[in-house]
Motif scaffolding. Sequence first.
Motif, PDB file in Angstrom:
ATOM      1  N   PHE A  94      44.891  44.482  51.187  1.00  0.00           N
ATOM      2  CA  PHE A  94      43.734  44.096  51.979  1.00  0.00           C
ATOM      3  C   PHE A  94      44.078  43.965  53.452  1.00  0.00           C
ATOM      4  CE2 PHE A  94      42.621  42.227  47.760  1.00  0.00           C
ATOM      5  CZ  PHE A  94      41.526  43.033  47.523  1.00  0.00           C
ATOM      6  N   GLY A  95      45.340  44.110  53.800  1.00  0.00           N
ATOM      7  CA  GLY A  95      45.731  43.945  55.195  1.00  0.00           C
ATOM      8  C   GLY A  95      45.727  42.476  55.572  1.00  0.00           C
ATOM      9  N   THR A  96      45.354  42.177  56.817  1.00  0.00           N
ATOM     10  CA  THR A  96      45.314  40.799  57.296  1.00  0.00           C
ATOM     11  C   THR A  96      43.898  40.267  57.164  1.00  0.00           C
ATOM     12  OG1 THR A  96      47.106  41.250  58.844  1.00  0.00           O
ATOM     13  CG2 THR A  96      45.747  39.307  59.281  1.00  0.00           C
ATOM     14  N   ILE A  97      43.776  39.108  56.503  1.00  0.00           N
ATOM     15  CA  ILE A  97      42.463  38.490  56.293  1.00  0.00           C
ATOM     16  C   ILE A  97      42.528  37.020  56.697  1.00  0.00           C
ATOM     17  CG2 ILE A  97      41.888  40.063  54.408  1.00  0.00           C
ATOM     18  CD1 ILE A  97      42.391  37.721  52.470  1.00  0.00           C
ATOM     19  N   THR A  98      41.370  36.402  56.857  1.00  0.00           N
ATOM     20  CA  THR A  98      41.287  34.975  57.134  1.00  0.00           C
ATOM     21  C   THR A  98      41.165  34.236  55.813  1.00  0.00           C
ATOM     22  OG1 THR A  98      40.204  35.414  59.238  1.00  0.00           O
ATOM     23  CG2 THR A  98      39.974  33.190  58.343  1.00  0.00           C
ATOM     24  N   GLN A  99      41.890  33.144  55.691  1.00  0.00           N
ATOM     25  CA  GLN A  99      41.892  32.336  54.473  1.00  0.00           C
ATOM     26  C   GLN A  99      40.468  32.003  54.034  1.00  0.00           C
ATOM     27  OE1 GLN A  99      43.577  28.386  54.900  1.00  0.00           O
ATOM     28  NE2 GLN A  99      44.736  28.703  53.023  1.00  0.00           N
ATOM     29  N   GLY A 100      40.209  32.149  52.745  1.00  0.00           N
ATOM     30  CA  GLY A 100      38.898  31.835  52.189  1.00  0.00           C
ATOM     31  C   GLY A 100      37.878  32.955  52.310  1.00  0.00           C
ATOM     32  N   PRO A 129      36.411  36.140  50.907  1.00  0.00           N
ATOM     33  CA  PRO A 129      36.452  36.938  49.681  1.00  0.00           C
ATOM     34  C   PRO A 129      36.683  38.429  49.985  1.00  0.00           C
ATOM     35  CG  PRO A 129      34.565  35.470  49.669  1.00  0.00           C
ATOM     36  CD  PRO A 129      35.149  35.421  51.057  1.00  0.00           C
ATOM     37  N   GLN A 130      37.456  39.059  49.130  1.00  0.00           N
ATOM     38  CA  GLN A 130      37.784  40.476  49.261  1.00  0.00           C
ATOM     39  C   GLN A 130      37.493  41.175  47.939  1.00  0.00           C
ATOM     40  OE1 GLN A 130      39.121  41.709  52.300  1.00  0.00           O
ATOM     41  NE2 GLN A 130      38.622  39.629  52.960  1.00  0.00           N
ATOM     42  N   GLU A 131      37.290  42.476  48.020  1.00  0.00           N
ATOM     43  CA  GLU A 131      37.058  43.271  46.817  1.00  0.00           C
ATOM     44  C   GLU A 131      37.638  44.654  47.040  1.00  0.00           C
ATOM     45  OE1 GLU A 131      33.166  43.098  44.730  1.00  0.00           O
ATOM     46  OE2 GLU A 131      33.141  45.258  45.075  1.00  0.00           O
ATOM     47  N   THR A 132      38.234  45.204  45.996  1.00  0.00           N
ATOM     48  CA  THR A 132      38.718  46.581  46.055  1.00  0.00           C
ATOM     49  C   THR A 132      38.427  47.260  44.728  1.00  0.00           C
ATOM     50  OG1 THR A 132      40.566  47.998  46.712  1.00  0.00           O
ATOM     51  CG2 THR A 132      41.085  46.175  45.226  1.00  0.00           C
ATOM     52  N   ILE A 133      38.388  48.573  44.763  1.00  0.00           N
ATOM     53  CA  ILE A 133      38.128  49.354  43.557  1.00  0.00           C
ATOM     54  C   ILE A 133      39.325  50.262  43.306  1.00  0.00           C
ATOM     55  CG2 ILE A 133      36.647  51.093  42.491  1.00  0.00           C
ATOM     56  CD1 ILE A 133      34.355  50.014  44.260  1.00  0.00           C
ATOM     57  N   ILE A 143      37.222  47.144  39.226  1.00  0.00           N
ATOM     58  CA  ILE A 143      36.941  46.356  40.425  1.00  0.00           C
ATOM     59  C   ILE A 143      37.768  45.077  40.372  1.00  0.00           C
ATOM     60  CG2 ILE A 143      35.144  45.125  41.712  1.00  0.00           C
ATOM     61  CD1 ILE A 143      33.140  47.103  40.344  1.00  0.00           C
ATOM     62  N   VAL A 144      38.387  44.724  41.501  1.00  0.00           N
ATOM     63  CA  VAL A 144      39.175  43.499  41.591  1.00  0.00           C
ATOM     64  C   VAL A 144      38.648  42.677  42.753  1.00  0.00           C
ATOM     65  CG1 VAL A 144      41.464  42.508  41.978  1.00  0.00           C
ATOM     66  CG2 VAL A 144      41.225  44.593  40.622  1.00  0.00           C
ATOM     67  N   LYS A 145      38.324  41.394  42.463  1.00  0.00           N
ATOM     68  CA  LYS A 145      37.863  40.468  43.491  1.00  0.00           C
ATOM     69  C   LYS A 145      38.935  39.413  43.720  1.00  0.00           C
ATOM     70  CE  LYS A 145      33.049  41.219  42.436  1.00  0.00           C
ATOM     71  NZ  LYS A 145      31.757  40.658  42.137  1.00  0.00           N
ATOM     72  N   PHE A 146      39.192  39.112  45.000  1.00  0.00           N
ATOM     73  CA  PHE A 146      40.195  38.133  45.408  1.00  0.00           C
ATOM     74  C   PHE A 146      39.514  37.149  46.340  1.00  0.00           C
ATOM     75  CE2 PHE A 146      43.551  37.297  48.757  1.00  0.00           C
ATOM     76  CZ  PHE A 146      44.201  36.310  48.040  1.00  0.00           C
ATOM     77  N   ASN A 147      39.670  35.847  46.080  1.00  0.00           N
ATOM     78  CA  ASN A 147      38.935  34.854  46.870  1.00  0.00           C
ATOM     79  C   ASN A 147      39.558  34.530  48.230  1.00  0.00           C
ATOM     80  OD1 ASN A 147      41.046  33.095  46.302  1.00  0.00           O
ATOM     81  ND2 ASN A 147      39.841  31.714  45.044  1.00  0.00           N
ATOM     82  N   GLY A 150      50.974  50.899  26.877  1.00  0.00           N
ATOM     83  CA  GLY A 150      50.167  49.812  26.331  1.00  0.00           C
ATOM     84  C   GLY A 150      49.694  48.815  27.372  1.00  0.00           C
ATOM     85  N   LYS A 151      50.461  48.692  28.451  1.00  0.00           N
ATOM     86  CA  LYS A 151      50.081  47.808  29.555  1.00  0.00           C
ATOM     87  C   LYS A 151      50.433  48.485  30.868  1.00  0.00           C
ATOM     88  CE  LYS A 151      50.429  43.495  27.171  1.00  0.00           C
ATOM     89  NZ  LYS A 151      50.419  42.095  27.293  1.00  0.00           N
ATOM     90  N   GLU A 152      49.561  48.339  31.826  1.00  0.00           N
ATOM     91  CA  GLU A 152      49.781  48.881  33.163  1.00  0.00           C
ATOM     92  C   GLU A 152      49.637  47.725  34.146  1.00  0.00           C
ATOM     93  OE1 GLU A 152      50.704  52.054  33.305  1.00  0.00           O
ATOM     94  OE2 GLU A 152      50.221  52.400  31.196  1.00  0.00           O
ATOM     95  N   ILE A 153      50.405  47.748  35.227  1.00  0.00           N
ATOM     96  CA  ILE A 153      50.378  46.682  36.228  1.00  0.00           C
ATOM     97  C   ILE A 153      49.792  47.219  37.537  1.00  0.00           C
ATOM     98  CG2 ILE A 153      51.753  45.024  37.566  1.00  0.00           C
ATOM     99  CD1 ILE A 153      51.813  44.448  34.581  1.00  0.00           C
ATOM    100  N   LEU A 154      48.802  46.510  38.057  1.00  0.00           N
ATOM    101  CA  LEU A 154      48.231  46.814  39.365  1.00  0.00           C
ATOM    102  C   LEU A 154      48.591  45.659  40.293  1.00  0.00           C
ATOM    103  CD1 LEU A 154      44.641  47.843  38.220  1.00  0.00           C
ATOM    104  CD2 LEU A 154      46.583  49.351  38.661  1.00  0.00           C
ATOM    105  N   ARG A 155      48.756  45.928  41.587  1.00  0.00           N
ATOM    106  CA  ARG A 155      49.080  44.878  42.553  1.00  0.00           C
ATOM    107  C   ARG A 155      48.129  44.938  43.739  1.00  0.00           C
ATOM    108  NH1 ARG A 155      53.828  46.361  40.446  1.00  0.00           N
ATOM    109  NH2 ARG A 155      55.226  44.763  39.719  1.00  0.00           N
ATOM    110  N   ILE A 156      47.767  43.761  44.213  1.00  0.00           N
ATOM    111  CA  ILE A 156      47.035  43.672  45.468  1.00  0.00           C
ATOM    112  C   ILE A 156      47.875  42.834  46.420  1.00  0.00           C
ATOM    113  CG2 ILE A 156      44.726  43.963  44.463  1.00  0.00           C
ATOM    114  CD1 ILE A 156      44.382  40.895  44.762  1.00  0.00           C
ATOM    115  N   LYS A 157      47.772  43.139  47.714  1.00  0.00           N
ATOM    116  CA  LYS A 157      48.514  42.403  48.732  1.00  0.00           C
ATOM    117  C   LYS A 157      47.587  42.083  49.887  1.00  0.00           C
ATOM    118  CE  LYS A 157      53.049  44.546  48.153  1.00  0.00           C
ATOM    119  NZ  LYS A 157      54.097  45.296  48.851  1.00  0.00           N
TER     120      LYS A 157
END
Length: 103
Positions: A1-7, A9-13, A54-58, A78-85
């Motif tokens: 998500f790059g640089t964001i301000t605390q609090g 909400p972000q979303e990515t697909i 879709i992934v939502k991050f607060n 059987g399992k895949e790992i996705l990461r958000i930063k």
Amino acid sequence: FGTITQGTPQETIFKFTNAGNAPLIITNATSSCGCTVPNPPKDPIAPGETGELIVKFNGSGQNQVTKTITVTANTEKGKEILRIKAFVNPKDAGPSAALGPVK
């Protein structure tokens, strides 16, 4: 998500294509904390078709934040790992905000 301000909400697909020869069935998607909510597709994805998760991050945390999403599906592993930063800047960017709470 790059640089964001605390609090903030972000979303990515996460877009993907089923490269297998059978329908892709995602049975579960869980995150490493309650601040991140994955929303996987409910229906099977046919071979060659595309899907979206879709992934939502607060926007919680401070400084460099990394969260993981574990996707359980009928893939070879059987399992895949996705990461958000994100780099989360405090809401109040004043000098005292960088110090954190007094203990």
